[in-house]
Design an enzyme around this catalytic site. Structure first.
Site, PDB file in Angstrom:
ATOM      1  N   LYS A 191      -8.316  -4.770   6.258  1.00 40.58           N
ATOM      2  CA  LYS A 191      -7.269  -4.622   5.271  1.00 40.58           C
ATOM      3  C   LYS A 191      -7.749  -5.174   3.933  1.00 40.58           C
ATOM      4  CE  LYS A 191      -3.122  -5.629   6.163  1.00 40.58           C
ATOM      5  NZ  LYS A 191      -2.873  -4.435   5.309  1.00 40.58           N
ATOM      6  N   ASP A 209       2.895  -3.267   8.194  1.00 44.26           N
ATOM      7  CA  ASP A 209       1.882  -3.121   7.146  1.00 44.26           C
ATOM      8  C   ASP A 209       0.907  -2.008   7.514  1.00 44.26           C
ATOM      9  OD1 ASP A 209       0.393  -3.543   4.864  1.00 44.26           O
ATOM     10  OD2 ASP A 209      -0.303  -5.544   5.413  1.00 44.26           O
ATOM     11  N   GLY A 210       0.198  -1.506   6.528  1.00 41.87           N
ATOM     12  CA  GLY A 210      -0.819  -0.488   6.721  1.00 41.87           C
ATOM     13  C   GLY A 210      -2.175  -1.110   7.009  1.00 41.87           C
ATOM     14  N   GLU A 230      -0.949 -10.806   2.875  1.00 41.28           N
ATOM     15  CA  GLU A 230      -0.713 -10.001   4.084  1.00 41.28           C
ATOM     16  C   GLU A 230      -1.056 -10.807   5.331  1.00 41.28           C
ATOM     17  OE1 GLU A 230      -1.523  -5.577   2.184  1.00 41.28           O
ATOM     18  OE2 GLU A 230      -3.171  -6.630   3.123  1.00 41.28           O
ATOM     19  N   GLY A 248      -7.724  -3.108   0.963  1.00 37.70           N
ATOM     20  CA  GLY A 248      -8.066  -2.069  -0.001  1.00 37.70           C
ATOM     21  C   GLY A 248      -7.216  -2.179  -1.267  1.00 37.70           C
ATOM     22  N   GLY A 279       0.819  -1.214   0.000  1.00 42.20           N
ATOM     23  CA  GLY A 279       0.000   0.000   0.000  1.00 42.20           C
ATOM     24  C   GLY A 279       0.851   1.261   0.000  1.00 42.20           C
ATOM     25  N   SER A 280       0.192   2.413  -0.004  1.00 43.48           N
ATOM     26  CA  SER A 280       0.922   3.677  -0.105  1.00 43.48           C
ATOM     27  C   SER A 280       1.720   3.970   1.161  1.00 43.48           C
ATOM     28  CB  SER A 280      -0.043   4.827  -0.408  1.00 43.48           C
ATOM     29  OG  SER A 280      -1.039   4.921   0.578  1.00 43.48           O
ATOM     30  N   THR A 281       1.210   3.583   2.328  1.00 43.27           N
ATOM     31  CA  THR A 281       1.962   3.799   3.570  1.00 43.27           C
ATOM     32  C   THR A 281       3.187   2.887   3.594  1.00 43.27           C
ATOM     33  OG1 THR A 281      -0.219   4.122   4.559  1.00 43.27           O
ATOM     34  CG2 THR A 281       1.667   4.127   6.065  1.00 43.27           C
TER      35      THR A 281
HETATM   36  C1  5RP Z   1      -3.509  -3.558   0.934  1.00 39.97           C
HETATM   37  C2  5RP Z   1      -3.818  -3.097   2.315  1.00 39.97           C
HETATM   38  C3  5RP Z   1      -3.276  -1.776   2.709  1.00 39.97           C
HETATM   39  O1  5RP Z   1      -2.522  -1.926   3.865  1.00 39.97           O
HETATM   40  C4  5RP Z   1      -4.412  -0.844   2.970  1.00 39.97           C
HETATM   41  O2  5RP Z   1      -5.235  -0.776   1.816  1.00 39.97           O
HETATM   42  C5  5RP Z   1      -3.927   0.568   3.332  1.00 39.97           C
HETATM   43  O3  5RP Z   1      -3.400   1.181   2.200  1.00 39.97           O
HETATM   44  P1  5RP Z   1      -2.731   2.611   2.233  1.00 39.97           P
HETATM   45  O4  5RP Z   1      -1.491   2.504   3.038  1.00 39.97           O
HETATM   46  O5  5RP Z   1      -2.480   2.901   0.772  1.00 39.97           O
HETATM   47  O6  5RP Z   1      -3.723   3.579   2.836  1.00 39.97           O
HETATM   48  O7  5RP Z   1      -4.453  -3.744   3.090  1.00 39.97           O
HETATM   49  O8  5RP Z   1      -4.130  -4.785   0.653  1.00 39.97           O
END
Ligand code: 5RP
Length: 219
Positions: free
Chosen positions: A94, A81-82, A103, A96, A29-31
């Site tokens: 999780k 992880d985010g 994960e 998204g 993810g972006s984070t």
């Molecule tokens: C990916 C995930 C990500 O951790 C989640 O969607 C958060 O994403 P972001 O850091 O872009 O807000 O579960 O499958």
């Protein structure tokens, strides 16, 4: 401060919570992209990373970090992880980004799960974010009917195929008062690979980027 600034701050703070681990589990993810960039700055201190997606694998390699096979590494010391949503018990939604299954595997294989997020992700009750469910394609309609029977409103994520070759149903309107029970019920539907509820294996630590710095929340 923008949401992206907060994500970057939380991601950088995670470097202080690796506790000299040599192999790092890395989410998606972006984070996490900010975390991978930060990890690149200490790549000489680590052996490598276990990745949860093809996207993170590509970014890790670009950062010069060797990507290792979970079957070879065994249990990991730490997974970073985010999340799409987190409550104060550090139960998460999780998926998204559609990487929820890998994960969940890497989280389960890790002694500690450090979650990194901006403060928009902290909620009182999970479930405003549509719950991602990874489904074997032939079971899509069956699983959708079962999710409707649970009170949900599933929608196929159009044009999306997971790294495992499956589809995602994003489900609204589920009752999250018993998040662990709901996780079990959905995961027991034949054709479901896994859902994006992380209640049986919640995070151990949440690093939350805020306007006033990074807040540390423990389960
Ligand atoms: C990916 C995930 C990500 O951790 C989640 O969607 C958060 O994403 P972001 O850091 O872009 O807000 O579960 O499958």
């Amino acid at each position: 401060m923008t949401a992206d600034d907060k994500k970057r701050a939380a991601a950088r703070a995670a470097l202080d919570h690796l506790d000299d681990a040599r192999i790092i589990g890395v989410g998606t993810g972006s984070t996490v992209n900010h975390f991978i960039d930060a990890l690149g700055s200490i790549r000489d201190r680590i052996e490598g990373a276990v990745s949860s997606s093809e996207a993170s694998t590509a970014r890790l390699r670009t950062a010069g970090i060797p990507v290792l096979d979970l079957n070879q590494t065994g249990t990991l010391d730490v997974y970073v992880d985010g999340a799409d949503e987190a409550n104060r018990q550090l139960q998460l939604i999780k998926g998204g980004g559609g990487a929820l299954t890998r994960e969940k595997i890497v989280a389960e294989a890790s002694r500690r799960f450090v979650c990194i997020a901006d403060d928009s992700k902290l909620v009182g009750l999970l479930g405003a974010f549509p719950l991602p469910v990874e489904v074997i394609p032939m079971a899509r309609s069956l699983v959708a009917r079962k999710l409707v029977a649970l009170g949900g409103q599933p929608a196929l994520r159009e044009g999306f195929v997971t790294d495992n070759g499956n589809v995602i149903l994003d489900v609204r309107n589920l009752d999250f008062t018993d998040a662990a029970g709901l996780e079990t019920r959905i995961n027991n539907i034949p054709g479901v690979i896994t859902c994006g509820i992380f209640a049986h294996r919640p995070a151990d630590l949440l690093l939350l980027g805020t306007d006033n710095g990074v807040e540390v929340i423990r389960a």
